[in-house]
Scaffold this active site. Structure first.
Site, short mmCIF file in Angstrom:
data_model
loop_
_atom_site.label_atom_id
_atom_site.label_comp_id
_atom_site.label_asym_id
_atom_site.label_seq_id
_atom_site.Cartn_x
_atom_site.Cartn_y
_atom_site.Cartn_z
N ASP A 77 6.63 7.40 1.60
CA ASP A 77 5.74 6.25 1.83
C ASP A 77 4.39 6.45 1.15
O ASP A 77 3.61 5.50 1.01
CB ASP A 77 5.49 6.07 3.34
CG ASP A 77 6.37 4.99 3.95
OD1 ASP A 77 6.66 4.00 3.27
OD2 ASP A 77 6.74 5.16 5.13
N LYS A 83 16.63 -1.02 4.30
CA LYS A 83 16.32 0.23 3.61
C LYS A 83 17.55 1.14 3.60
O LYS A 83 17.89 1.75 2.58
CB LYS A 83 15.13 0.93 4.29
CG LYS A 83 13.80 0.25 4.01
CD LYS A 83 12.64 0.82 4.82
CE LYS A 83 11.37 0.01 4.58
NZ LYS A 83 10.21 0.45 5.37
N GLN A 86 9.16 4.39 10.25
CA GLN A 86 8.82 2.97 10.19
C GLN A 86 7.64 2.65 11.10
O GLN A 86 7.60 3.06 12.26
CB GLN A 86 10.06 2.12 10.58
CG GLN A 86 9.88 0.63 10.42
CD GLN A 86 9.72 0.19 8.96
OE1 GLN A 86 10.17 0.84 8.02
NE2 GLN A 86 9.05 -0.94 8.75
N1 GUN Z 1 5.83 -1.09 8.06
C1 GUN Z 1 5.46 -2.12 7.24
N2 GUN Z 1 5.46 -1.70 5.94
C2 GUN Z 1 5.82 -0.39 5.96
C3 GUN Z 1 5.99 0.57 4.94
O1 GUN Z 1 5.81 0.32 3.73
N3 GUN Z 1 6.39 1.82 5.36
C4 GUN Z 1 6.59 2.10 6.67
N4 GUN Z 1 6.95 3.36 6.97
N5 GUN Z 1 6.43 1.23 7.64
C5 GUN Z 1 6.05 -0.02 7.29
#
Ligand code: GUN
Length: 298
Positions: free
Chosen positions: A130, A63, A107
């Protein structure tokens, strides 16, 4: 629905998530460039990682790299697994108040001693790239805008490359998570599909899936969906990313769908190279959108 030509051996159209994501990232990068020219500063995305979960480390690294490649600023906070909930909430508060931060991503999963719901609720909905904050979840459920979770948004973009008219199509979602299953079901409903949400404990799952024009498999169960579950011409979006053991002690990634049994599908996403790349591309698109909204005072 995509229909295969009758005279040829059936072969599904492969939905190339890598290529579609690359095009989206190009569009976002151009927007970032314009934003920076207008505001004097590029959009900034804060990524918060608590602990050392190996899969999370890989995702967060990707990311951050893609954020930078798109010309955005990446603000990183790596906290130890011993970080308290109060410390994390204080960081979120500071990021909410920082005008140089346009998007905030925490995350998941978080260590067990931290209440993830409390943390997600604390993020400013305008910066919630998100789309997990209750305000954005509510907006999605009422079809009134807001930031949309990245993986479901990516699924819809992939479907848009093979389906012109969603109205009245039978869409079956396998998986009921807040991250994928529930939001993708709402997005399909918004397009006027007839949506059935199922999960791993659904009775008669195969029979329900057989009625699907669109299948979104997000169960986290390798090879769950077999060839005879899928009707000819159906469009299959495989959200599963399962690491399984392969020959020679190696590992490989497989989806929730038995890909090699899907010759009769109309279109299908591969794993890897389908939904996965779209998640990050949509995160960047959401960050650019959040920055634009904040600039416009929306
Ligand atoms: N963990 C697994 N998928 C995601 C996501 O799309 N966003 C976040 N913040 N954590 C995750």
């Amino acid at each position: 629905m995509v229909s295969a030509a009758p005279s040829r051996a059936p072969a599904p159209r492969i939905i190339d998530g890598r290529a579609i994501a690359a095009r989206l990232i190009q569009t976002v990068a151009a927007e970032v460039h314009d934003h920076a020219a207008a505001c004097g500063v590029a959009p900034g995305l804060a990524v918060v990682l608590v602990g050392e979960d190996p899969a999370s480390l890989v995702y967060v690294r990707r990311k951050i790299a893609e954020t930078r490649r798109a010309g955005m600023r990446s603000i990183e906070h790596r906290l130890t697994a011993a970080t308290s909930e109060a410390e994390l909430l204080a960081l979120i508060d500071a990021l909410n108040g920082d005008p140089g931060v346009n998007g905030i991503l925490v995350q998941l999963p978080l260590p067990a001693h931290i209440d993830a719901g409390k943390v997600l609720d604390a993020i400013d909905p305008m910066k919630d790239v998100d789309g997990f904050h209750p305000v954005n979840v509510g907006r999605l459920s009422t079809g009134t805008g807001g930031l949309i979770p990245c993986t479901p948004l990516g699924c819809m973009m992939l479907l848009d490359t093979v389906i012109d008219d969603f109205r009245g199509l039978n869409a079956v979602v396998i998986g009921k998570s807040n991250i994928v299953g529930k939001p993708v079901a709402l997005l399909l409903l918004e397009r006027e599909c007839t949506v059935t949400v199922t999960h791993i404990l659904t009775r008669g799952l195969a029979g329900i899936v057989r009625g699907a024009d669109i299948l979104v498999a997000a169960a986290g169960s390798p090879g769950l969906v077999r060839g005879d579950w899928v009707k000819p011409g159906a469009v299959v979006i495989d959200v599963g990313i399962n690491r399984i053991e392969a020959a020679g002690g190696k590992h490989r990634l497989v989806g929730d769908v038995a890909y090699e049994e899907m010759a009769h599908a109309g279109a299908i996403t591969p794993v890897p190279g389908g939904v996965g790349p779209m998640t990050i591309a949509c995160l960047l698109a959401n960050t650019a959108r959040a920055a634009r909204n904040q600039q416009d005072g929306r």
